[in-house]
Design an enzyme around this catalytic site. Structure first.
Site, PDB file in Angstrom:
ATOM      1  N   ALA A  78      -0.169   9.307   0.560  1.00 27.55           N
ATOM      2  CA  ALA A  78       0.508  10.525   0.152  1.00 27.55           C
ATOM      3  C   ALA A  78       1.882  10.639   0.803  1.00 27.55           C
ATOM      4  CB  ALA A  78      -0.359  11.722   0.505  1.00 27.55           C
ATOM      5  N   PHE A  79       2.076  10.000   1.944  1.00 25.25           N
ATOM      6  CA  PHE A  79       3.316  10.196   2.697  1.00 25.25           C
ATOM      7  C   PHE A  79       4.141   8.940   2.888  1.00 25.25           C
ATOM      8  CE2 PHE A  79       0.559  13.621   3.660  1.00 25.25           C
ATOM      9  CZ  PHE A  79       1.395  14.719   3.637  1.00 25.25           C
ATOM     10  N   GLY A 110       0.831  -1.201   0.000  1.00 22.80           N
ATOM     11  CA  GLY A 110       0.000   0.000   0.000  1.00 22.80           C
ATOM     12  C   GLY A 110       0.857   1.239   0.000  1.00 22.80           C
ATOM     13  N   ILE A 125       5.037   4.593   2.057  1.00 18.98           N
ATOM     14  CA  ILE A 125       4.845   3.355   1.305  1.00 18.98           C
ATOM     15  C   ILE A 125       4.890   2.258   2.351  1.00 18.98           C
ATOM     16  CG2 ILE A 125       5.486   2.318  -0.898  1.00 18.98           C
ATOM     17  CD1 ILE A 125       8.119   3.821  -0.749  1.00 18.98           C
ATOM     18  N   VAL A 126       4.042   1.259   2.160  1.00 23.15           N
ATOM     19  CA  VAL A 126       3.975   0.192   3.159  1.00 23.15           C
ATOM     20  C   VAL A 126       4.285  -1.132   2.491  1.00 23.15           C
ATOM     21  CG1 VAL A 126       2.497  -0.917   4.881  1.00 23.15           C
ATOM     22  CG2 VAL A 126       2.226   1.515   4.406  1.00 23.15           C
ATOM     23  N   ASP A 157      -7.820  12.301  10.207  1.00 21.23           N
ATOM     24  CA  ASP A 157      -7.727  11.788   8.839  1.00 21.23           C
ATOM     25  C   ASP A 157      -8.437  10.440   8.733  1.00 21.23           C
ATOM     26  OD1 ASP A 157      -7.063  11.801   6.195  1.00 21.23           O
ATOM     27  OD2 ASP A 157      -4.959  11.252   6.470  1.00 21.23           O
TER      28      ASP A 157
HETATM   29  N1  LIG Z   1      -0.223  -2.298   9.532  1.00 18.15           N
HETATM   30  C1  LIG Z   1      -0.653  -2.382   8.265  1.00 18.15           C
HETATM   31  N2  LIG Z   1      -1.008  -3.578   7.756  1.00 18.15           N
HETATM   32  C2  LIG Z   1      -1.453  -3.681   6.484  1.00 18.15           C
HETATM   33  N3  LIG Z   1      -1.592  -2.647   5.636  1.00 18.15           N
HETATM   34  C3  LIG Z   1      -1.254  -1.424   6.068  1.00 18.15           C
HETATM   35  C4  LIG Z   1      -0.769  -1.219   7.401  1.00 18.15           C
HETATM   36  N4  LIG Z   1      -0.526   0.103   7.556  1.00 18.15           N
HETATM   37  C5  LIG Z   1      -0.849   0.693   6.395  1.00 18.15           C
HETATM   38  N5  LIG Z   1      -1.288  -0.219   5.485  1.00 18.15           N
HETATM   39  C6  LIG Z   1      -1.725   0.030   4.102  1.00 18.15           C
HETATM   40  O1  LIG Z   1      -0.942   1.038   3.512  1.00 18.15           O
HETATM   41  C7  LIG Z   1      -1.772   2.119   3.085  1.00 18.15           C
HETATM   42  C8  LIG Z   1      -1.012   3.419   3.285  1.00 18.15           C
HETATM   43  O2  LIG Z   1      -0.680   3.588   4.654  1.00 18.15           O
HETATM   44  P1  LIG Z   1      -0.915   4.967   5.402  1.00 18.15           P
HETATM   45  O3  LIG Z   1      -2.374   5.362   5.255  1.00 18.15           O
HETATM   46  O4  LIG Z   1      -0.438   4.838   6.793  1.00 18.15           O
HETATM   47  O5  LIG Z   1       0.021   5.928   4.538  1.00 18.15           O
HETATM   48  P2  LIG Z   1      -0.073   7.500   4.342  1.00 18.15           P
HETATM   49  O6  LIG Z   1       0.912   7.903   3.314  1.00 18.15           O
HETATM   50  O7  LIG Z   1       0.058   8.156   5.676  1.00 18.15           O
HETATM   51  O8  LIG Z   1      -1.559   7.632   3.769  1.00 18.15           O
HETATM   52  P3  LIG Z   1      -2.472   8.904   3.527  1.00 18.15           P
HETATM   53  O9  LIG Z   1      -2.340   9.259   2.083  1.00 18.15           O
HETATM   54  O10 LIG Z   1      -3.830   8.309   3.844  1.00 18.15           O
HETATM   55  O11 LIG Z   1      -2.086   9.979   4.481  1.00 18.15           O
HETATM   56  C9  LIG Z   1      -3.055   2.002   3.919  1.00 18.15           C
HETATM   57  O12 LIG Z   1      -4.194   2.492   3.262  1.00 18.15           O
HETATM   58  C10 LIG Z   1      -3.168   0.506   4.142  1.00 18.15           C
HETATM   59  O13 LIG Z   1      -3.902  -0.089   3.114  1.00 18.15           O
END
Ligand SMILES: Nc1ncnc2c1ncn2[C@@H]1O[C@H](COP(=O)(O)OP(=O)(O)OP(=O)(O)O)[C@@H](O)[C@H]1O
Length: 536
Positions: free
Chosen positions: A124-125, A121, A127-128, A240
């Site tokens: 915006a900030f 996943g 990558i997971v 959020d």
């Molecule tokens: N612990 C986790 N287990 C499985 N998938 C996860 C986990 N944490 C995050 N993800 C996946 O990764 C995606 C991105 O994570 P996250 O929302 O924390 O990133 P972000 O860059 O802060 O997102 P945003 O654009 O919402 O601010 C999530 O929508 C989710 O699908």
């Protein structure tokens, strides 16, 4: 080289490869029903989900999904375009995906501890990726916040996430297991290691043809409210909330994630309004449909009530399988609110500082008050179990969508509401959010860019040490309690930050967060969880 460049290069390579193959007519026959194992992350990115035209009306969701598609699966219509060549094609894509993963997750020293498996996943900030902790074989999720120190917004976001999560222990909030950092080309890259969750609510809502079963809607809503209660009682607003930030496991456990926007909110926290004004008006468009009016109108104050508005949007989305307020720009979102919910009360309009917004509202043709029964029913499912015939459901929704944040239902009122009491089994009183989290979060809002970087490094270092010590065999002592006491002293010392205490000593006293008081005898509500990294 960027991600898109890599894809383009990969595609060119593949195209050339197949063109050459076609010339010498040596291509093997089509192999129907074979799919490469790419992606395959609990079906969350399966083509049925991604290509589901059921929600093509819902442009924003599709766009949001598109940016989250893993490499080479849904972006490329493999089966449609080159059925005969998909095996070789997928092999090349697998290779590219692997290279991208290695590029994104260069873990340096932590590479001994975690082995990245696949990208799961991105937002915006961050990558997971899914990874394995090599010592325990546990599956984990690693979120990388790239160049976290580069701008004050990024640094503040990262520090907020670290500080909310590191002492929190709640079944409906994602568990942080470890933190570490590496030096990237544009500053520090911070990595947050969390328990791996299998899916998120966005995919669950839209991943099936059928609307969610009422039982699950209520289960998810109940868990969301309980997680929020834990935060709101400590005056921490998530800010959020949206379905993709609500992670869900196979057993139906829901956990709130992504605390980059979380903030300690009380009446005295009006700092950084300009920064936030800018932020809301420009970058944060992805979550417009869940944004409360006080954020949209940029009113001088906001509180945990912003999350209750988002709860209304999420609840509505679960029932109707559509975003309730799907605006695509700040102006569009305001118009959407005016169309769907009518005009805000005059005293709310009077508080708006931005003349353009004020004019937009005043010039907008006045609409009738919303008919919630219609909104929740029309777009919806056709069964009337949830909405029709239950005026307490409609009342619950109405109270969540109050323009005036002070009139909006609070978390405690929501949990005591007759609808919630009717559909969700009551639970005993829950643990309190550690006092420490409140104090830490308050501090984040007062720091300059340089201070943010310093404290972020310090927090990461202290967490890294703790986790390393845990891994190096002190686990039994840790569990027995000795280690907690030692560690507590160490962390308290490590967190003694003269820069902060001298600059803010008057603030701390004014707010009742006197350091001596706090670190001497534990004040009421202060608790030290067994392990700050959720070893349980
Ligand atoms: N612990 C986790 N287990 C499985 N998938 C996860 C986990 N944490 C995050 N993800 C996946 O990764 C995606 C991105 O994570 P996250 O929302 O924390 O990133 P972000 O860059 O802060 O997102 P945003 O654009 O919402 O601010 C999530 O929508 C989710 O699908």
């Amino acid at each position: 080289m960027g991600f898109l460049d890599t894809i383009k290069m990969g595609l060119d390579t593949v195209k050339n490869f197949f063109q050459a193959k076609e010339k010498d007519h040596s291509m093997s026959p089509p192999q129907e029903n074979q799919r490469s194992p790419v992606g395959g992350y609990h079906n969350r990115y399966s083509p049925q989900v991604i290509n589901n035209t059921q929600y093509s009306k819902n442009k924003g969701s599709i766009e949001a999904m598109a940016s989250r598609k893993p490499f080479g699966e849904a972006n490329l219509n493999i089966q449609g375009s080159m059925p005969a060549k998909k095996e070789g094609f997928n092999r090349v894509l697998d290779g590219l995906k692997k290279r991208q993963l290695q590029h994104d997750f260069k873990l340096e020293r932590a590479a001994e501890t975690y082995e990245p498996i696949q990208n799961i996943g991105s937002g915006a900030f961050g990558i997971v990726c899914e990874a394995v902790e090599t010592s325990s074989d546990d599956k984990v999720a690693i979120k990388k916040v790239a160049h976290a120190s580069a701008t004050p917004t990024l640094a503040r976001r990262t520090l907020r996430e670290i500080r909310v999560l590191r002492y929190i222990d709640h079944p409906n909030i994602v568990t942080l297991r470890d933190i570490f950092r590496t030096q990237g080309p544009l500053g520090i890259d911070v990595f947050l290691v969390m328990d791996l969750m299998q899916n998120n609510l966005h995919h669950i809502i839209y991943g099936n043809e059928e609307p969610l079963d009422e039982y699950y809607i209520n289960q998810f809503l109940g868990q969301l409210l309980r997680g929020l209660e834990y935060l709101h009682v400590a005056s921490i607003a998530h800010r959020d909330l949206k379905p993709s930030n609500l992670l869900v496991n196979q057993d139906g456990t829901l956990r709130i994630a992504d605390f980059g926007m979380a903030k300690f909110t009380d009446n005295s926290s009006k700092k950084h309004d300009d920064e936030e004004h800018c932020y809301y008006m420009t970058q944060h468009v992805a979550t417009l449909p869940y944004r409360a009016p006080e954020l949209l109108f940029v009113l001088p104050e906001h509180s945990t009530a912003v999350d209750m508005w988002a709860v209304g949007c999420i609840f509505g989305e679960m029932v109707t399988r559509n975003e309730l307020l799907p605006g695509r720009s700040v102006q569009g979102q305001i118009k959407m609110l005016l169309t769907m919910l009518g005009h805000p009360p005059q005293h709310v309009i009077d508080e708006i500082r931005c003349d353009r917004t004020k004019k937009l509202i005043q010039d907008f043709v006045r609409k009738a008050d919303p008919d919630w029964e219609d909104i929740m029913y029309c777009k919806a499912r056709g069964d009337d179990q949830i909405v029709r015939g239950h005026c307490d459901t409609i009342d619950f929704v109405k109270q969540l969508f109050q323009y005036d944040a002070t009139k909006r239902i609070s978390i405690q009122e929501a949990l005591a509401h007759s609808y919630i009491r009717r559909v969700i089994e009551p639970q005993g009183s829950q643990k309190k959010c550690p006092f420490r989290v409140k104090k830490d979060m308050m501090q984040v809002e007062d720091l300059s860019h340089q201070e943010l970087i310093e404290i972020m490094k310090q927090d990461v270092r202290s967490a890294e040490n703790t986790y390393n010590e845990m891994r190096s065999g002190d686990y039994n002592r840790w569990m027995a309690g000795d280690f907690q006491r030692d560690r507590r002293e160490q962390i308290e010392k490590a967190n003694y930050d003269p820069m902060y205490s001298s600059r803010n000593s008057s603030n701390q006293l004014a707010n009742g967060f006197n350091r001596q008081h706090q670190f001497g005898q534990p004040v009421s509500g202060y608790e030290w969880r067994v392990s700050p990294y959720g070893a349980a």
